[in-house]
Every structure is written in C-alpha cells, then in structure tokens.
Design an enzyme around this catalytic site. Sequence first.
Site, PDB file in Angstrom:
ATOM      1  N   TYR A   1       0.778  -1.346  -0.019  1.00 29.88           N
ATOM      2  CA  TYR A   1       0.068  -0.011  -0.008  1.00 29.88           C
ATOM      3  C   TYR A   1       0.938   1.150  -0.076  1.00 29.88           C
ATOM      4  CZ  TYR A   1      -3.797   3.258   1.098  1.00 29.88           C
ATOM      5  OH  TYR A   1      -4.571   4.244   0.829  1.00 29.88           O
TER       6      TYR A   1
ATOM      7  N   SER B   1       4.767   9.672  12.810  1.00 30.31           N
ATOM      8  CA  SER B   1       6.211   9.790  12.927  1.00 30.31           C
ATOM      9  C   SER B   1       6.815  10.259  14.093  1.00 30.31           C
ATOM     10  CB  SER B   1       6.935  10.540  11.619  1.00 30.31           C
ATOM     11  OG  SER B   1       8.078  10.397  11.500  1.00 30.31           O
TER      12      SER B   1
ATOM     13  N   HIS C   1       5.846  15.874   9.047  1.00 26.92           N
ATOM     14  CA  HIS C   1       4.861  14.613   8.630  1.00 26.92           C
ATOM     15  C   HIS C   1       3.317  14.861   9.035  1.00 26.92           C
ATOM     16  CE1 HIS C   1       7.727  11.758   7.115  1.00 26.92           C
ATOM     17  NE2 HIS C   1       8.505  12.213   7.699  1.00 26.92           N
TER      18      HIS C   1
ATOM     19  N   GLU D   1      10.546   5.839  17.205  1.00 28.03           N
ATOM     20  CA  GLU D   1      10.842   5.343  15.580  1.00 28.03           C
ATOM     21  C   GLU D   1      12.238   5.470  15.337  1.00 28.03           C
ATOM     22  OE1 GLU D   1       9.079   6.112  11.241  1.00 28.03           O
ATOM     23  OE2 GLU D   1       8.533   7.362  12.673  1.00 28.03           O
ATOM     24  N   HIS D   2      12.782   6.818  15.620  1.00 27.04           N
ATOM     25  CA  HIS D   2      13.982   7.262  15.254  1.00 27.04           C
ATOM     26  C   HIS D   2      14.730   7.739  16.425  1.00 27.04           C
ATOM     27  CE1 HIS D   2      11.275   8.236  11.486  1.00 27.04           C
ATOM     28  NE2 HIS D   2      12.464   7.369  10.969  1.00 27.04           N
TER      29      HIS D   2
ATOM     30  N   ASP E   1      15.912   8.354   5.613  1.00 28.39           N
ATOM     31  CA  ASP E   1      14.857   8.300   4.858  1.00 28.39           C
ATOM     32  C   ASP E   1      14.871   8.225   3.395  1.00 28.39           C
ATOM     33  OD1 ASP E   1      13.092   8.394   7.005  1.00 28.39           O
ATOM     34  OD2 ASP E   1      12.494  10.554   6.875  1.00 28.39           O
TER      35      ASP E   1
END
Length: 376
Positions: free
Chosen positions: A100, A205, A230, A275-276, A309
Amino acid sequence: MKGLEEYVREILEDIRRRGLEALREYSERFDNYSGPFRVSEGEFEEAEELVPEEDKRVIEETMERLWEYHARQFRDVELYIKRGSLYGLIYRPIGRIGIYVPGGKPLPSTLMMVGIPARIAGVREIAVTTPPKDGKVNPYVLYVAKLLGIEEVYKLGGVGAIAAMAYGVGMRRVDKIFGPGNRFVNEAKRQVFGIVGIDSLAGPSEIAVIADESADKDYVLADLLSQLEHGKDSKAWLLTTSRELADYCSREGIEVLLCRNLEECAEKANEIAPEHLEIITENPEELVDLIENAGAIYLGPYTPVPAADYFLGVNHVLPTGGAARFSGVLTVMDFMKPITLARVSREEFLAYRRLGMRLAEIEGMEAHRRSLEVRR
C-alpha cells in the site's frame, strides 16, 4: 456515531460480500474514481515520460544504494550437523505480497523501501495499490514500480485497497500486506490480519534526539522539526544535558527533557522507544550499548533522519508508538518464511528418544510415545 472499528468492519464485510460492485462504489465515494482499477501499460509509458531525466538518475542511484544494503541481509539456509544428523532452517520467500502506497503525499520512497527487500527475498508476485488523484497514479510511483518489475498497480486507496488485497477482489489475493497508511488503513490491516499477514501498524512519525553540549544547536533543531513536518500527530523529543540547547529547541511540538547525564538520556530514550533515535554527542558510539528500544539509531551530526529516509540505503519502515519495545525495522527476512529442516540419524534417535518418551508420558500422549518406541 459509529466508531472507527465498526465503520471499517462494515466496509470490509460489504466488499467481501458484494465484491467488485461494492469496491467500485467506495472508489467513487472516497476517491471520486470510476475507471479501471489496474494501471495500463500505456499509463506506465506515460509516467516514464513525465519523470525528468535528472530525477530518474536520482531514483536509480538511490535504489542501487538500497539494494546494496539489503542484499547483505539475505540468507536461504542455516544448517548444522551433529552425530550424523542434520538440523537447521531453510528460508522460502512469500509467494505474493501487496504494497500500500499512501496517496496524500506521493511516496515513491515507500515503494522502494518495501519493494527492494521483497525482490531480494525472491517474492515472485507484487501488487501495489495507491489512491488515484484526478484518476491517475503519481508518475514517480509508477516509474519506481517499473524499475522493480512490478506490473500490477491498482488505483485503489483506503479500506477498499486493503479489502481488495486481502479478499482477492479485482485481483488475486495476496499473502501479506505491507505499507503505511492513515488510521482507516491501519484499522483495516488490523482486522484482516489472520486472513493475510501484515507488516505492522504504522503510526505518526517520531524522533528522539540525545544531544550534549558538543551538538550543533541548528542541526538538532532542524532534525526535530523535520519529523514534525509529517503531520500534527508527529512527535519529537529532545533528551539533553545542555540547558542552552534545551532552551533553544523549546518550540511547539517538541518535548524537551533536561537530564543529569547521558546515561539518564539513554534511560529516557528506552522508555520512549522511538521510531528514530539520533545520538549527537561527543562520543555517540559509547551510548549504543545502553539503547535497547529504538527502531533505528543514527550516530553523529551527519546521520540525520532525512538522510536515512532517502539516500543512506537503510530502511525507513520502522516501528512507531512504542512498538520498538517488541519489533524492529523492515528487513529482507520479513518477506521470507523460516521452515524447520531436520534429518536425524538412527544413532542419535536411539540415544535421545528416552527424553521424548518420558515427556509424552508426562503429557498423557500415548500415541506420541508409541511413535518413538516402535522404532528400532
């Protein structure tokens, strides 16, 4: 008013029950699209003409870097031999996957990040769904699909796309669905899990930055703000020992935690499980062993999240919402299935079957015990 779960369930069930008729109705309703779902060969050719030559080179070089990094993850067998017996795992690729690609902002990088490890794993069939805009698919997405050898791209978005892939409506059903989406897509993926596999439920994010007095304050602030771009639900944390840096980065959307030392910064990072995680300190490598929960760790001033990214070659499909406590980055192995392989020698079987016979007795499994006992 219906809740999200019930709302998505009704759409999924309607498409499962009525098939293409329902899928077309939802496509017209949500995407204002009533044409053929599958992208034609002519549309692929048109898209290639629309992508500037310079951008083609950027995409191709980026994909080369991604391929080089991910190819090192591939393995197809892990075996060892003991007393003439063979033990291990063999890995087989998933037969057919769906990807997706969100349509709010065209994300060709999403297709690269998922499609490249899938191809390295040996996935034979890939179907891509993405919401159409004015009846068309973003040309950059189609160009990346062509480079990956993906011929199946469908103008489908939202819950309808997930239903189509999971139930085989307008296409052959897939075995596993990958790719991020909004809360409707996430809920649809959650509900079809079990019918098909899914990668994860990607949320907003996130970035956390551990920084000390040596960090360039403009670098740190730019990195924190990059992830807030984001959307309004994105999250940014600064974990620092520097009062000056804390004051400089105290902006809307950024949560600043002033810590006594870097060890406390690492402790807070593990609690967040971001996440990061960027570590911009004098000696960032010294903190790596203290980090247990993070989707990705980027060390030093020249490893910002946007570099990861887009062009480092590492994967940017990462766990969010604290899921780094129990899951990790997307890899080639997410597209493969480990299968146990064993061939036992007579010598080893006879030497150890007593263990199995006794365990079978403990569990009351007489037929299991007999299967072991009967062999000579």
